[in-house]
Design a protein around this motif. Structure first.
Motif, PDB file in Angstrom:
ATOM      1  N   UNK A 423       0.878  -1.268  -0.112  1.00 25.33           N
ATOM      2  CA  UNK A 423      -0.107  -0.043   0.119  1.00 25.33           C
ATOM      3  C   UNK A 423       0.854   1.218   0.150  1.00 25.33           C
ATOM      4  N   UNK A 424       2.151   1.250   0.686  1.00 25.21           N
ATOM      5  CA  UNK A 424       2.904   2.410   0.416  1.00 25.21           C
ATOM      6  C   UNK A 424       4.086   2.285  -0.324  1.00 25.21           C
ATOM      7  N   UNK A 425       4.183   1.413  -1.204  1.00 24.81           N
ATOM      8  CA  UNK A 425       5.049   1.207  -2.266  1.00 24.81           C
ATOM      9  C   UNK A 425       6.612   1.208  -1.568  1.00 24.81           C
ATOM     10  N   UNK A 426       6.447   0.715  -0.370  1.00 25.85           N
ATOM     11  CA  UNK A 426       8.040   0.679  -0.081  1.00 25.85           C
ATOM     12  C   UNK A 426       8.538  -0.650  -0.137  1.00 25.85           C
ATOM     13  N   UNK A 427       8.068  -1.469  -1.236  1.00 30.26           N
ATOM     14  CA  UNK A 427       8.525  -2.632  -1.759  1.00 30.26           C
ATOM     15  C   UNK A 427       8.486  -3.913  -0.772  1.00 30.26           C
ATOM     16  N   UNK A 428       7.974  -3.634   0.301  1.00 28.26           N
ATOM     17  CA  UNK A 428       7.473  -4.879   1.175  1.00 28.26           C
ATOM     18  C   UNK A 428       5.896  -5.267   1.048  1.00 28.26           C
ATOM     19  N   UNK A 429       5.670  -6.329   0.756  1.00 23.23           N
ATOM     20  CA  UNK A 429       3.954  -6.609   0.418  1.00 23.23           C
ATOM     21  C   UNK A 429       3.443  -6.780   1.727  1.00 23.23           C
ATOM     22  N   UNK A 430       2.353  -5.755   1.763  1.00 26.42           N
ATOM     23  CA  UNK A 430       1.425  -5.839   3.262  1.00 26.42           C
ATOM     24  C   UNK A 430       0.234  -6.679   2.846  1.00 26.42           C
ATOM     25  N   UNK A 431      -0.721  -6.812   3.859  1.00 27.40           N
ATOM     26  CA  UNK A 431      -1.670  -7.803   3.575  1.00 27.40           C
ATOM     27  C   UNK A 431      -3.007  -7.024   3.883  1.00 27.40           C
ATOM     28  N   UNK A 432      -4.161  -7.777   3.164  1.00 30.33           N
ATOM     29  CA  UNK A 432      -5.246  -7.167   3.340  1.00 30.33           C
ATOM     30  C   UNK A 432      -6.039  -8.396   3.563  1.00 30.33           C
ATOM     31  N   UNK A 517       6.504   9.079   0.038  1.00 29.26           N
ATOM     32  CA  UNK A 517       7.604   9.751  -1.141  1.00 29.26           C
ATOM     33  C   UNK A 517       7.727   8.496  -1.950  1.00 29.26           C
ATOM     34  N   UNK A 518       7.431   7.355  -1.533  1.00 29.78           N
ATOM     35  CA  UNK A 518       7.734   5.962  -2.374  1.00 29.78           C
ATOM     36  C   UNK A 518       7.245   6.152  -3.650  1.00 29.78           C
ATOM     37  N   UNK A 519       7.931   5.426  -4.560  1.00 23.99           N
ATOM     38  CA  UNK A 519       7.530   5.255  -5.998  1.00 23.99           C
ATOM     39  C   UNK A 519       7.402   3.977  -6.616  1.00 23.99           C
ATOM     40  N   UNK A 520       6.929   3.541  -7.670  1.00 24.20           N
ATOM     41  CA  UNK A 520       6.517   2.546  -8.230  1.00 24.20           C
ATOM     42  C   UNK A 520       6.851   2.250  -9.435  1.00 24.20           C
ATOM     43  N   UNK A 521       6.940   1.113  -9.873  1.00 22.43           N
ATOM     44  CA  UNK A 521       7.258   1.163 -11.306  1.00 22.43           C
ATOM     45  C   UNK A 521       6.048  -0.152 -11.776  1.00 22.43           C
ATOM     46  N   UNK A 522       5.268   0.217 -12.875  1.00 19.83           N
ATOM     47  CA  UNK A 522       4.247  -0.688 -13.239  1.00 19.83           C
ATOM     48  C   UNK A 522       4.603  -1.336 -14.654  1.00 19.83           C
ATOM     49  N   UNK A 523       4.167  -2.759 -14.786  1.00 20.48           N
ATOM     50  CA  UNK A 523       4.360  -3.503 -15.775  1.00 20.48           C
ATOM     51  C   UNK A 523       3.010  -4.093 -16.217  1.00 20.48           C
ATOM     52  N   UNK A 524       2.923  -3.666 -17.516  1.00 19.25           N
ATOM     53  CA  UNK A 524       1.701  -4.329 -18.474  1.00 19.25           C
ATOM     54  C   UNK A 524       2.516  -5.327 -19.329  1.00 19.25           C
ATOM     55  N   UNK A 525       2.331  -6.538 -19.050  1.00 23.80           N
ATOM     56  CA  UNK A 525       3.312  -7.678 -19.996  1.00 23.80           C
ATOM     57  C   UNK A 525       2.452  -8.197 -20.834  1.00 23.80           C
ATOM     58  N   UNK A 526       2.805  -8.248 -21.999  1.00 25.38           N
ATOM     59  CA  UNK A 526       2.155  -8.972 -23.203  1.00 25.38           C
ATOM     60  C   UNK A 526       2.872 -10.186 -23.777  1.00 25.38           C
ATOM     61  N   UNK A 572       4.996  -2.529  -8.844  1.00 30.21           N
ATOM     62  CA  UNK A 572       6.167  -3.068  -7.947  1.00 30.21           C
ATOM     63  C   UNK A 572       6.623  -1.489  -7.060  1.00 30.21           C
ATOM     64  N   UNK A 573       6.500  -1.546  -5.857  1.00 35.03           N
ATOM     65  CA  UNK A 573       6.732  -0.453  -5.007  1.00 35.03           C
ATOM     66  C   UNK A 573       8.393  -0.696  -4.898  1.00 35.03           C
ATOM     67  N   UNK A 574       9.044   0.619  -5.290  1.00 33.99           N
ATOM     68  CA  UNK A 574      10.413   0.554  -5.159  1.00 33.99           C
ATOM     69  C   UNK A 574      11.257   1.609  -4.128  1.00 33.99           C
ATOM     70  N   UNK A 575      10.380   1.920  -2.965  1.00 30.57           N
ATOM     71  CA  UNK A 575      10.711   2.879  -2.300  1.00 30.57           C
ATOM     72  C   UNK A 575      10.985   4.204  -3.066  1.00 30.57           C
ATOM     73  N   UNK A 576      12.003   4.897  -2.625  1.00 31.94           N
ATOM     74  CA  UNK A 576      12.059   6.270  -2.880  1.00 31.94           C
ATOM     75  C   UNK A 576      12.659   6.552  -4.517  1.00 31.94           C
TER      76      UNK A 576
END
Lengths: 625, 372
Positions: A423-432, A517-526, A572-576
């Motif tokens: 949820x905060x894009x720190x790269x660590x997967x949280x749980x819902x 302040x964390x960022x993410x990279x998105x991937x749409x794979x084809x 994928x969250x990658x932190x800052x």
């Protein structure tokens, strides 16, 4: 329906704004090889640095030092009502205590019109044993601005059966997501025509199943480039059996232990639009399960071959290791490779919890929560059974629930849908986790409606999850009878949002408004040699940190949660970090694509063998009002 | 019906407890009356809800009187209603000592053991009462109650509701403290729960139950730091209890002490070869070293699970047969108990089977019939 009326309908359903989406389908057509395989892409592709790399909206104004990368306060807001997403599951509730009335309906994210925005599909119930005018499933088409629209019933998947779950994938590799719907009764398959409408083709496709289906998952089990379907089936309810609460004497729903289990079903995709039931010869047939959740992912040996995990209610879970022959004979083509599955649940440690106790297993979250490079499993359970987190180690799975602090907070909950999400894009997967009881017995000490939960993964330093629900927004302060849940970045703003279904209340659409302040990279794979949906693709994102390289592995898994389907777009969250050192994609075909020095802050559309096709910056303004 | 009534008792124990005070003082005029008369007066007071009066009436009853067992029974009920469970328990034990066939006392003790999670004492009591219980139906109900207690456990919220007033009335009640503590831990109120468990341990530092609750709570919490401080505090005699050997093994395993982990499990299995959890832990421990050995333990887990499932199924079918199981079903009970290593319970069911088969010689031929 006359062709002209139909054409008008299509025009309404798929306005011009979808043109870009259709182009994506066209793009896939260009990527998919029609003759000999294309030569492999070069080893390293350096994408252009986009002109602007915006962070999530509202984040740029935050001084980076002011917010710790770990520990951002989560904030979710239910925006279903303002977006006019007003779906409510109809469970029937005849007073006859039909067990399906307790199970709830699933929710699935898909980009049905290929416009680059995630649309939302809800599975609907009805009255049992029959309903003269049943409500039908509902597909919402997301809009870049304003209210979402309901896709007309004639065009959308509008199954009138008692619905349970949905599994989404582009099963015919035509560039458009299709939907398989499990029912209490005959299951249905809706093929996306690509013109904004669907057509039901279960029988024509050979997907004949009339058992009580719950969750279903797509995955390329024989790695021939098309997707197999695994359906978890539950029990055979007997209306003659009646149960009462021992304290109050009131009638209640019987548990699954009163009924016989039903076997799961595996359908092999023959590549020509037809499927063949391979349950028996593959080794997948088991009559001692009561399946509720299923996931197809590379869980055993990380060998590139997807395995199948089935969460069984009150029965040991199944882990079907994929033992399909790795080589084929000279006379064989990949399409004739026989799928072989071997059940290894006990040997692997996931059949029962760490104390050897079989539990009421419900929903599944599957991802690499600890950056170990292996997929772990989180399974939700019944009241007074804590959820279980199995860490995937080289010598098998280990129940680490207590160690990571997830035992006591989940013991008092009866939970269903669950998702790993950062949820905060720190790269660590949280749980819902969404929860709610089966029986609503006045005066009972067991609450019927329950709080949804959000657990923050505190990362490598602490190796624990901390419940942060109470600070996560108004939705988490209330109680619901929750069932299905699915994750997606529906507004393309670079953080993960959620859709959740409930009994007795409308579904929630939780927009992530966490400020970080964390960022993410998105991937749409084809995929092209691989299945078009790229299920089974493994991505390793490497970022440079002060303490060395950090590698985050994500896999596009089939199935998961409960009755529901996450988006197949990867975030994928990658932190800052503004850039990643590398992004490596291991496609299900075995091909590898490696990208170096990749900018974060947007979605990269990456084709198998075709390298990067384009970059789409994250949305910087709210996509809704 | 009896079982349902007993479950109803669980929810009927709240309230009624704060104003005992001076009313507990014995009243001289009534003290001199014969025990039988006092019992009648006490019954009337009990029906009227005047529990303090019951206690006062029966305070000085002589144990030499033939009606003394009933006096203790009634006195125990009054104490129980007043949430003074330790005194109630003592009174019912006394009633059974005087007359082991006194009605109700055994059942009431079973209820206390059930709420307080004292399974071993419940089992021992049933084994004591079963051979001497004169009523055929009640005899089998005693055995069914043991099975019920195993499969229909009280949830922590219900337990807390029952036990909170007991702790308020008896702040030094060892079992109430630890059971309330464990309930709080399960309800995600771990700090309060752990505090209560520690208070229980202070009351009886040599008893294993409180220590076991503490180890369980810290294990569930994943609090390995605090757990590592508990091991040295444990009395040496409780360390060999299988309930400690398993978590000890898990802790040692987590610390990388594989030999110690294995030895602890071996000890546990030597003490109880039917310990399913120990078998499973051993299987996981051995899996990467000896797949064959691990498989043997996994097989035992499955066999024990199957037997438990059969036992649960027998219980459901017995309920369907009006708590009057057929000889065939008694035999299935005995078989399931034997497969679980519960030989005394199996023998008790076997006796039931024999007696019932004698009473209706053809009944044993018919199938018990599964609800499925």
């Amino acid at each position: 329906m006359s062709p002209s009326v139909r054409a008008i309908g299509v025009a309404l359903v798929l306005p011009l704004t979808a043109a870009g989406g259709l182009a994506a389908g066209w793009l896939y057509g260009q990527l998919r090889p029609t003759g000999p395989p294309e030569p492999a892409v070069g080893p390293i592709v350096t994408p252009p640095r986009p002109a602007s790399q915006p962070a999530n909206r509202d984040r740029r104004s935050l001084p980076r030092e002011a917010v710790a990368p770990v520990g951002a306060r989560p904030e979710f807001e239910d925006v279903a009502a303002p977006l006019q997403v007003s779906f409510q599951y109809s469970r029937g509730e005849t007073g006859e205590f039909w067990l399906p009335e307790t199970m709830g309906g699933g929710v699935a994210w898909l980009d049905y019109d290929a416009d680059g925005r995630q649309d939302l599909f809800f599975v609907q119930g009805c009255q049992l044993p029959r309903d003269e005018s049943p409500p039908h499933d509902v597909l919402y088409r997301s809009q870049p601005e304003g209210a979402w629209s309901v896709v007309p019933a004639w065009a959308a998947p509008s199954d009138p059966n008692y619905g349970m779950g949905a599994a989404v994938a582009d099963l015919n590799n035509d560039g458009f997501d299709d939907i398989y719907i499990t029912n209490f009764g005959r299951h249905t398959l809706y093929i996306n025509r690509g013109d904004g409408s669907f057509v039901e083709q279960a029988a024509e496709s050979g997907l004949n199943c009339s058992l009580w289906g719950t969750s279903a998952a797509w995955g390329d089990l024989d790695r021939d480039g098309d997707l197999e379907l695994f359906v978890a089936n539950y029990v055979t309810p007997d209306p003659k059996i009646m149960c009462t609460d021992p304290v109050t004497g009131r009638r209640k729903y019987c548990g699954p232990d009163y009924y016989d289990g039903q076997p799961n079903v595996l359908f092999e995709n023959m590549g020509d639009g037809r499927f063949t039931d391979r349950t028996l010869e593959s080794g997948a047939r088991r009559t001692d399960g009561k399946g509720l959740g299923v996931v197809i992912a590379d869980l055993v040996h990380a060998d590139g071959w997807p395995d199948v995990f089935v969460a069984n209610d009150l029965r040991p879970n199944f882990l079907f290791a994929n033992t399909t022959p790795r080589t084929v004979g000279a006379d064989d083509s990949p399409g004739t490779r026989s799928i072989r599955l071997e059940e290894v649940g006990f040997e692997s440690g996931v059949a029962v919890n760490g104390e050897g106790v079989r539990e009421a297993n419900m929903g599944i979250a599957c991802a690499d929560y600890d950056d170990s490079g292996s997929l772990d499993l989180y399974v939700t359970h019944y009241y007074m059974e804590h959820d279980t987190l199995w860490q995937n180690n080289p010598d098998g799975f280990v129940d680490v629930t207590r160690r990571v602090g997830l035992s006591l907070p989940t013991l008092n909950q009866l939970s269903w849908g669950t998702n790993f999400l950062d949820f905060d894009n720190d790269g660590w997967l949280d749980l819902f986790v969404t929860s709610g009881h089966i029986n609503n017995i006045p005066g009972s000490n067991e609450s019927y409606a329950m709080r949804p939960q959000l657990f923050c993964n505190r990362g490598a330093a602490e190796k624990r999850f901390e419940e942060v629900s109470l600070t996560a927004g108004q939705y988490f302060q209330d109680r619901y009878v929750g069932r299905g849940s699915a994750a997606a970045d529906y507004d393309n703003d670079g953080d993960v949002d959620m859709a959740v279904t409930h009994h007795h209340r409308p579904a929630a659409l939780l927009e992530n408004r966490t400020q970080t302040p964390n960022r993410a990279i998105g991937l749409k794979l084809l995929g092209c040699c691989s299945n078009r949906s790229s299920l089974g693709a493994r991505v390793v994102v490497t970022v440079r940190t002060d303490s060395g390289d950090r590698r985050m592995m994500r896999e596009l898994v089939g199935g998961g949660s409960y009755l529901s389907a996450d988006s197949r777009v990867m975030l994928v969250g990658v932190g800052p970090h503004d850039r990643t050192a590398a992004v490596q994609i291991q496609w299900s075909s075995g091909e590898t694509t490696t990208l170096a020095d990749v900018a974060t802050g947007g979605y990269w559309v990456v084709g198998e063998r075709g390298a990067i096709r384009r970059f789409e910056p994250f949305a910087t303004t709210p996509a809704k009002q | 019906m009896v079982r349902i009534a007993w479950i109803a008792l669980i929810v009927a124990t709240f309230g009624a407890a704060s104003w005992v005070g001076a009313r507990l003082q014995p009243q001289p005029a009534e003290r001199s009356a014969p025990t039988g008369v006092l019992n009648q007066q006490a019954r009337r007071a009990l029906e009227a809800g005047d529990y303090a009066k019951v206690v006062a009436l029966l305070a000085n009853v002589s144990n030499n009187d033939g009606a003394a067992a009933e006096s203790h029974l009634l006195s125990g009920i009054a104490h129980w209603k007043l949430n003074r469970w330790e005194r109630a328990e003592r009174a019912w034990h006394e009633a059974l000592r005087i007359d082991p066939t006194v009605p109700e006392a055994g059942w009431r003790l079973l209820h206390v053991f059930f709420v307080m999670q004292r399974n071993r004492e419940a089992e021992q009591l049933v084994f004591d009462l079963h051979p001497i219980e004169p009523d055929r139906q009640d005899r089998v109900r005693l055995l069914l109650e043991l099975v019920r207690q195993e499969f229909e456990r009280l949830g922590p919220a219900a337990t807390a509701m029952i036990v909170e007033p007991v702790v308020a009335t008896e702040p030094a009640n060892y079992h109430a403290l630890r059971v309330l503590g464990i309930s709080y831990v399960m309800l995600d109120r771990a700090p309060e729960g752990l505090d209560l468990i520690e208070r229980a341990i202070e009351q009886r530092p040599d008893e294993p139950d409180g220590w076991f609750n503490l180890v369980w709570a810290l294990t569930e919490r994943g609090d390995t730091n605090r757990l590592s401080t508990v091991w040295p505090r444990l009395p040496p005699e409780v360390l060999d209890d299988p309930r400690f050997l398993r978590p000890r093994s898990a802790w040692a395993h987590a610390m990388g002490e594989h030999n110690e982990a294995e030895q602890a499990l071996q000890k546990a299995l030597a003490k109880d070869p039917w310990d399913r959890k120990a078998h499973y832990q051993m299987a996981r421990l051995l899996r990467d070293r000896s797949a064959a050995e691990a498989t043997k333990h996994e097989l035992r887990v499955r066999q024990i699970d199957d037997a438990r499932e059969r036992l649960a199924d027998c219980y459901v079918r017995a309920s369907q047969q009006g708590d009057d199981p057929s000889p065939q079903l008694c035999q299935e009970f005995a078989d399931a108990c034997r497969a679980l290593g519960r030989m005394r319970l199996a023998d008790s069911w076997q006796r039931e089977q024999s007696e019932r088969a004698e009473l209706s010689p053809h009944a044993g031929l018919s199938s018990g019939g599964s609800m499925r």
